[in-house]
Write a protein that holds these residues in place. Sequence first.
Motif, PDB file in Angstrom:
ATOM      1  N   LEU A  12      37.440 120.490  84.559  1.00  0.00           N
ATOM      2  CA  LEU A  12      38.021 121.070  85.161  1.00  0.00           C
ATOM      3  C   LEU A  12      38.055 120.418  86.202  1.00  0.00           C
ATOM      4  O   LEU A  12      37.175 119.905  86.617  1.00  0.00           O
ATOM      5  CB  LEU A  12      36.655 122.427  85.331  1.00  0.00           C
ATOM      6  N   GLN A  13      39.140 119.832  86.303  1.00  0.00           N
ATOM      7  CA  GLN A  13      39.406 118.933  87.170  1.00  0.00           C
ATOM      8  C   GLN A  13      39.429 119.483  88.711  1.00  0.00           C
ATOM      9  O   GLN A  13      40.502 121.023  88.972  1.00  0.00           O
ATOM     10  CB  GLN A  13      41.023 118.089  87.269  1.00  0.00           C
ATOM     11  N   PHE A  14      39.802 118.923  89.803  1.00  0.00           N
ATOM     12  CA  PHE A  14      40.007 119.330  91.234  1.00  0.00           C
ATOM     13  C   PHE A  14      40.199 118.356  92.369  1.00  0.00           C
ATOM     14  O   PHE A  14      40.257 117.147  92.005  1.00  0.00           O
ATOM     15  CB  PHE A  14      38.571 119.821  91.868  1.00  0.00           C
ATOM     16  N   ASN A  15      41.387 118.752  93.413  1.00  0.00           N
ATOM     17  CA  ASN A  15      42.305 117.475  94.040  1.00  0.00           C
ATOM     18  C   ASN A  15      41.420 118.394  95.698  1.00  0.00           C
ATOM     19  O   ASN A  15      42.484 120.133  95.424  1.00  0.00           O
ATOM     20  CB  ASN A  15      43.713 117.626  93.532  1.00  0.00           C
ATOM     21  N   ALA A  16      41.181 118.261  96.324  1.00  0.00           N
ATOM     22  CA  ALA A  16      41.336 118.576  97.260  1.00  0.00           C
ATOM     23  C   ALA A  16      41.953 118.961  98.632  1.00  0.00           C
ATOM     24  O   ALA A  16      42.457 119.650  98.522  1.00  0.00           O
ATOM     25  CB  ALA A  16      39.681 117.634  97.946  1.00  0.00           C
ATOM     26  N   ALA A  17      42.979 117.406  98.618  1.00  0.00           N
ATOM     27  CA  ALA A  17      43.995 117.554  98.982  1.00  0.00           C
ATOM     28  C   ALA A  17      45.003 118.813  98.941  1.00  0.00           C
ATOM     29  O   ALA A  17      45.056 119.408  99.770  1.00  0.00           O
ATOM     30  CB  ALA A  17      44.530 115.742  99.258  1.00  0.00           C
ATOM     31  N   SER A  24      42.037 119.437  82.277  1.00  0.00           N
ATOM     32  CA  SER A  24      42.183 118.545  81.464  1.00  0.00           C
ATOM     33  C   SER A  24      41.667 117.309  80.534  1.00  0.00           C
ATOM     34  O   SER A  24      40.107 117.338  80.387  1.00  0.00           O
ATOM     35  CB  SER A  24      42.490 117.181  82.895  1.00  0.00           C
ATOM     36  N   PRO A  25      42.158 116.770  79.274  1.00  0.00           N
ATOM     37  CA  PRO A  25      40.828 115.915  78.032  1.00  0.00           C
ATOM     38  C   PRO A  25      40.332 114.433  79.212  1.00  0.00           C
ATOM     39  O   PRO A  25      39.308 114.649  78.164  1.00  0.00           O
ATOM     40  CB  PRO A  25      41.570 115.549  77.186  1.00  0.00           C
ATOM     41  N   ASN A  26      41.379 114.288  80.110  1.00  0.00           N
ATOM     42  CA  ASN A  26      40.335 112.931  80.830  1.00  0.00           C
ATOM     43  C   ASN A  26      39.387 113.083  82.045  1.00  0.00           C
ATOM     44  O   ASN A  26      39.749 114.069  82.724  1.00  0.00           O
ATOM     45  CB  ASN A  26      41.904 112.387  81.943  1.00  0.00           C
ATOM     46  N   LYS A  27      38.083 112.544  82.238  1.00  0.00           N
ATOM     47  CA  LYS A  27      37.355 112.990  82.955  1.00  0.00           C
ATOM     48  C   LYS A  27      37.922 112.094  84.085  1.00  0.00           C
ATOM     49  O   LYS A  27      37.415 113.207  84.924  1.00  0.00           O
ATOM     50  CB  LYS A  27      36.348 111.418  83.309  1.00  0.00           C
ATOM     51  N   SER A  28      38.563 111.520  84.819  1.00  0.00           N
ATOM     52  CA  SER A  28      39.561 111.377  86.197  1.00  0.00           C
ATOM     53  C   SER A  28      41.201 111.313  85.611  1.00  0.00           C
ATOM     54  O   SER A  28      41.416 111.319  84.671  1.00  0.00           O
ATOM     55  CB  SER A  28      38.778 109.789  85.929  1.00  0.00           C
ATOM     56  N   PHE A  29      41.960 111.527  86.379  1.00  0.00           N
ATOM     57  CA  PHE A  29      43.277 111.963  86.574  1.00  0.00           C
ATOM     58  C   PHE A  29      43.618 111.644  87.745  1.00  0.00           C
ATOM     59  O   PHE A  29      42.838 112.383  88.402  1.00  0.00           O
ATOM     60  CB  PHE A  29      43.077 113.659  85.885  1.00  0.00           C
ATOM     61  N   SER A  30      44.976 111.205  87.880  1.00  0.00           N
ATOM     62  CA  SER A  30      45.633 111.274  88.648  1.00  0.00           C
ATOM     63  C   SER A  30      47.051 111.399  88.665  1.00  0.00           C
ATOM     64  O   SER A  30      47.399 111.272  88.003  1.00  0.00           O
ATOM     65  CB  SER A  30      45.817 109.388  89.285  1.00  0.00           C
ATOM     66  N   LYS A  34      47.737 111.521  94.013  1.00  0.00           N
ATOM     67  CA  LYS A  34      46.765 111.788  94.516  1.00  0.00           C
ATOM     68  C   LYS A  34      45.501 111.911  93.371  1.00  0.00           C
ATOM     69  O   LYS A  34      46.028 112.588  92.007  1.00  0.00           O
ATOM     70  CB  LYS A  34      46.613 113.540  94.337  1.00  0.00           C
ATOM     71  N   ALA A  35      44.119 111.644  93.089  1.00  0.00           N
ATOM     72  CA  ALA A  35      42.985 111.831  92.240  1.00  0.00           C
ATOM     73  C   ALA A  35      42.598 112.890  92.285  1.00  0.00           C
ATOM     74  O   ALA A  35      42.320 114.031  92.815  1.00  0.00           O
ATOM     75  CB  ALA A  35      41.766 110.617  92.663  1.00  0.00           C
ATOM     76  N   TYR A  36      42.251 113.749  90.821  1.00  0.00           N
ATOM     77  CA  TYR A  36      41.710 114.395  90.477  1.00  0.00           C
ATOM     78  C   TYR A  36      39.973 114.540  90.071  1.00  0.00           C
ATOM     79  O   TYR A  36      40.390 113.199  89.075  1.00  0.00           O
ATOM     80  CB  TYR A  36      42.211 115.456  90.083  1.00  0.00           C
ATOM     81  N   GLU A  37      38.980 115.145  90.608  1.00  0.00           N
ATOM     82  CA  GLU A  37      37.986 114.392  90.184  1.00  0.00           C
ATOM     83  C   GLU A  37      37.152 115.668  89.553  1.00  0.00           C
ATOM     84  O   GLU A  37      37.359 117.186  89.612  1.00  0.00           O
ATOM     85  CB  GLU A  37      37.170 114.118  91.292  1.00  0.00           C
ATOM     86  N   THR A  38      36.026 115.422  88.726  1.00  0.00           N
ATOM     87  CA  THR A  38      35.384 116.259  87.706  1.00  0.00           C
ATOM     88  C   THR A  38      33.846 116.456  87.719  1.00  0.00           C
ATOM     89  O   THR A  38      33.505 115.352  88.451  1.00  0.00           O
ATOM     90  CB  THR A  38      35.579 116.147  86.101  1.00  0.00           C
ATOM     91  N   HIS A  39      32.778 117.080  87.332  1.00  0.00           N
ATOM     92  CA  HIS A  39      31.565 117.042  87.447  1.00  0.00           C
ATOM     93  C   HIS A  39      31.268 117.167  85.976  1.00  0.00           C
ATOM     94  O   HIS A  39      30.047 117.045  85.360  1.00  0.00           O
ATOM     95  CB  HIS A  39      31.032 118.155  88.276  1.00  0.00           C
ATOM     96  N   GLY A  40      32.071 117.595  85.009  1.00  0.00           N
ATOM     97  CA  GLY A  40      31.202 117.259  84.018  1.00  0.00           C
ATOM     98  C   GLY A  40      32.654 118.483  82.453  1.00  0.00           C
ATOM     99  O   GLY A  40      33.678 119.089  83.680  1.00  0.00           O
TER     100      GLY A  40
END
Length: 100
Positions: A12-17, A24-30, A34-40
């Motif tokens: 589960l990705q999140f972009n604060a902006a 997404s199947p990616n740990k990090s995504f842009s 704009k970067a998306y972040e995840t915690h697991g």
Amino acid sequence: GAPPHGLVPLYLQFNAANNDHMLSPNKSFSFEGKAYETHGPECYGLPASSTDAKTAALEIWWSAERKDLWSLASDASRAQAAALGYVRVVGNAARLPTEC
């Protein structure tokens, strides 16, 4: 830890902006700089290459107007996304069980 054998972690990705979530199947995504972040991992799916008939493609759609990424895997969601002006940017990120 490692995902169950043969399964792909889905994050589960999140972009604060954009105050936007996506799966997404990616740990990090842009996307568009704009970067998306995840915690697991949120859950698990099958690899995009899977030919299991009981799965559906996890697609990622984008709306420039809404600045929103939408992860979806059903015909109803695809129709709604298209009607709202979203465009598909990833056609098969992973495979999800259709019974979900």
